[in-house]
Design a protein around this motif. Structure first.
Motif, short mmCIF file in Angstrom:
data_model
loop_
_atom_site.label_atom_id
_atom_site.label_comp_id
_atom_site.label_asym_id
_atom_site.label_seq_id
_atom_site.Cartn_x
_atom_site.Cartn_y
_atom_site.Cartn_z
N UNK A 190 37.53 166.01 85.79
CA UNK A 190 38.00 166.89 84.71
C UNK A 190 39.51 166.82 84.57
N UNK A 191 39.99 167.16 83.38
CA UNK A 191 41.44 167.22 83.18
C UNK A 191 42.07 168.36 83.96
N UNK A 232 26.35 158.78 93.08
CA UNK A 232 27.72 159.17 92.71
C UNK A 232 27.65 160.09 91.49
N UNK A 233 28.33 161.23 91.59
CA UNK A 233 28.28 162.25 90.54
C UNK A 233 29.69 162.54 90.04
N UNK A 234 29.97 162.13 88.82
CA UNK A 234 31.28 162.42 88.21
C UNK A 234 31.11 163.66 87.35
N UNK A 235 31.81 164.72 87.72
CA UNK A 235 31.68 165.99 87.01
C UNK A 235 32.91 166.19 86.13
N UNK A 236 32.69 166.49 84.86
CA UNK A 236 33.84 166.82 84.01
C UNK A 236 33.40 167.74 82.89
N UNK A 237 34.36 168.41 82.29
CA UNK A 237 34.07 169.34 81.19
C UNK A 237 34.65 168.77 79.90
N UNK A 238 33.94 169.00 78.81
CA UNK A 238 34.40 168.53 77.50
C UNK A 238 34.02 169.57 76.46
N UNK A 239 34.66 169.47 75.29
CA UNK A 239 34.29 170.31 74.15
C UNK A 239 34.01 169.43 72.94
N UNK A 276 29.32 182.11 82.81
CA UNK A 276 28.87 181.58 81.52
C UNK A 276 28.48 180.12 81.64
N UNK A 277 28.65 179.38 80.53
CA UNK A 277 28.18 177.99 80.47
C UNK A 277 28.76 177.13 81.58
N UNK A 278 30.04 177.32 81.86
CA UNK A 278 30.70 176.47 82.86
C UNK A 278 30.33 176.87 84.28
N UNK A 279 29.50 177.89 84.42
CA UNK A 279 29.07 178.33 85.74
C UNK A 279 27.90 177.54 86.29
N UNK A 280 27.37 176.60 85.49
CA UNK A 280 26.26 175.76 85.95
C UNK A 280 26.66 174.31 85.82
N UNK A 281 26.12 173.46 86.68
CA UNK A 281 26.52 172.05 86.67
C UNK A 281 25.30 171.14 86.43
N UNK A 282 24.30 171.22 87.28
CA UNK A 282 23.10 170.40 87.10
C UNK A 282 21.96 171.01 87.91
N UNK A 310 40.37 173.20 79.06
CA UNK A 310 39.06 173.40 79.68
C UNK A 310 37.98 173.22 78.62
N UNK A 311 36.94 172.48 78.93
CA UNK A 311 35.81 172.36 78.02
C UNK A 311 34.72 173.34 78.38
N UNK A 312 33.78 173.56 77.44
CA UNK A 312 32.69 174.49 77.73
C UNK A 312 31.36 173.79 77.97
N UNK A 313 31.37 172.45 77.93
CA UNK A 313 30.14 171.70 78.25
C UNK A 313 30.42 170.95 79.55
N UNK A 314 29.59 171.17 80.55
CA UNK A 314 29.79 170.49 81.83
C UNK A 314 28.93 169.22 81.82
#
Ligand code: C2O
Ligand code: CU
Ligand code: CU
Length: 482
Positions: free
Chosen positions: A260-261, A193-200, A326-332, A231-235
């Motif tokens: 994500x929010x 299970x993979x929970x994806x979200x962005x934070x700053x 940019x940074x948010x263009x990659x996940x894992x 929107x956060x810039x750290x995934x």
């Protein structure tokens, strides 16, 4: 820069001094130097063990409390977590066996717990004003009389959901049944299970969020420029920034959740590998669907098989987000490091007995318009901000309706209690609309018809935009099953 007529036309509105007609989701830049991608191991979220069980029910205890976590290497972050972790522990439930969740609130603010995708009696659904006050304990009952599906639980406090989920109040709730168990799907370590979200993050590692009152005790609301969404810039995946996972050269079952929010993702593998979708918000599809990319809006889930079989040892596969640069263009990143017998040889061609939706079942059509009201600065449904005392629809128990949803802007729309079928989505249903859904993502100016059967319980529920900043700023309404 010399302003020619042409360059003026190309400038974002804000730079030429107008207020945009609708506020866009906006990046909150971190003040910390961003961690390097693919250096942290993917955390496997711990499974919550029941504290007791009887013939019908599994009992779980959860405390929501502040805790410190290491998210960005070299710093610690105060989070608010279920049992002090972010994401919260995974709850595994079985269809037909009830879960009683005893929630203790050890935070300084009220909380509300909602099982997203659950068909739950109204008193346990987490109505936004059904607060668990600081120091209080509350029992939520989840009957689990529904299909196997990837559900999730999260905070739902009136006006503060965005801020409280951002601090960490979200977790998986995975419901199993016999139909799903009979299928030869990857399991054990090959089901993730993979929970994806962005934070700053602020310079000291703490989470940034533009609340007007950072204590979250008093005045609701966020800085005006973020009312379109934060929107956060750290995934983060399972709470780690751009993690990596070593895999075997075999098939994996990945359950994706966008926690994500406000951020949407378009997930894609590099080098390209297909996602074979086997399920969505409301469980298994009738048959698998192969996708090159998965578009996933806040609160949506996709259950997909990914086949690493043909990849040589050492191959690195990056999960990208094509919806951002940019940074948010990659996940894992995945890396094939070992061989394993492929025991789930073929993905079954038929997954579930699911008849196509039949619009003739509907006894009426309702129309809901989701739009921004510039004059009041609120997000509205049919021109009105959320009012807990106003009933916006009263469908009858065990009847089916068509809800026509229209948007001015991008909105991931969610109904409590029910799962629906998508009849049309600006034309035919979209590629990611198969099966039962509880959240549908509409782009600006779209119209969708969804077929909704109101079963389970009578009582009051909400439907709302799942961009959590839109939700907190009033894009929510009541329905009552009568
Ligand atoms: Cu996931 Cu009312 O929400
Ligand atoms: Cu919900
Ligand atoms: Cu919205």
């Amino acid at each position: 820069m010399k302003l020619t007529r042409r360059s003026v036309l190309l400038l974002p509105l804000a730079q030429v001094g107008c207020t945009p007609r609708r506020p866009e989701a906006r990046l909150l830049p971190s003040r910390i130097s961003l961690p390097r991608p693919f250096e942290t191991e993917l955390p496997i979220i711990p499974v919550l063990q029941p504290s007791g069980a009887d013939a019908t029910t599994d009992f779980y205890d959860l405390a929501v409390r502040p805790a410190r976590a290491t998210i960005v290497p070299g710093t610690t972050t105060e989070i608010w977590g279920y049992n002090g972790i972010f994401p919260g522990p995974v709850i595994h439930a079985q269809r037909g066996r009830r879960v009683t969740m005893r929630l203790r609130n050890a935070l300084p603010v009220p909380v509300v717990n909602h099982l997203h995708g659950g068909r739950t009696p109204p008193e346990s659904d987490g109505y936004p004003m059904d607060f668990v006050m600081p120091g209080a304990v509350r029992e939520y009952v989840y009957p689990n009389e529904q299909r196997a599906a990837t559900l999730w639980y999260h905070d739902h406090r009136m006006d503060f959901t965005g801020a409280q989920v951002w601090r960490g109040l979200a977790g998986f709730y995975i419901l199993h049944d016999d139909e799903e168990k009979r299928l030869p799907l990857p399991a054990g370590q090959k089901e993730i299970a993979l929970a994806i979200c962005d934070r700053s993050f602020d310079a000291d590692g703490s989470l940034e969020y533009p609340s007007l009152d950072p204590s979250l005790k008093g005045k609701p609301g966020i800085a005006h420029e973020y009312m379109g969404g934060v929107l956060g810039d750290v995934i983060l995946v399972n709470g780690a920034p751009w993690p990596r996972l070593d895999v075997a050269n075999t098939k994996y079952r990945l359950r994706f959740l966008n926690a994500s929010n406000a951020r949407r993702y378009e997930l894609a593998f590099d080098p390209a590998l297909p996602f074979t979708q086997i399920g969505g918000d409301g469980g298994l599809l009738a048959a698998p669907i192969s996708h090159r990319t998965l578009r996933i809006a806040p609160a949506e889930r996709f259950d997909a098989i990914v086949d690493f079989t043909r990849l040589g040892f050492g191959t690195e596969i990056t999960l990208l987000n094509r919806a951002a640069t940019g940074h948010a263009g990659q996940v894992m990143r995945f890396r094939v490091t070992r061989g394993e017998r492929d025991d789930a040889a073929a993905i079954p061609a038929k997954l579930s007995a699911l008849a196509p939706p039949d619009p003739a079942e509907a006894i009426l059509t309702r129309t809901f318009d989701f739009s921004y009201k510039r004059a009041t600065g609120t997000w509205t449904i049919n021109g009105k901000p959320f009012d807990p005392s106003r009933m916006d629809a009263q469908p009858k128990l065990d009847t089916t309706e068509i809800w026509q949803l229209r948007t001015d802007f991008s909105h991931p729309l969610h109904l409590h209690l029910v799962h629906f079928r998508v009849l049309s989505h600006s034309g035919r249903p979209g590629p990611w609309d198969a099966g039962y859904k509880d959240t549908i993502d509409l782009a600006p100016g779209e119209v969708a018809n969804i077929l909704v059967r109101f079963t389970g319980y009578r009582g009051r529920y909400v439907f709302h935009c799942h961009n959590l900043e839109h939700e907190d700023m009033a894009m929510m309404a009541n329905f009552e099953v009568v």
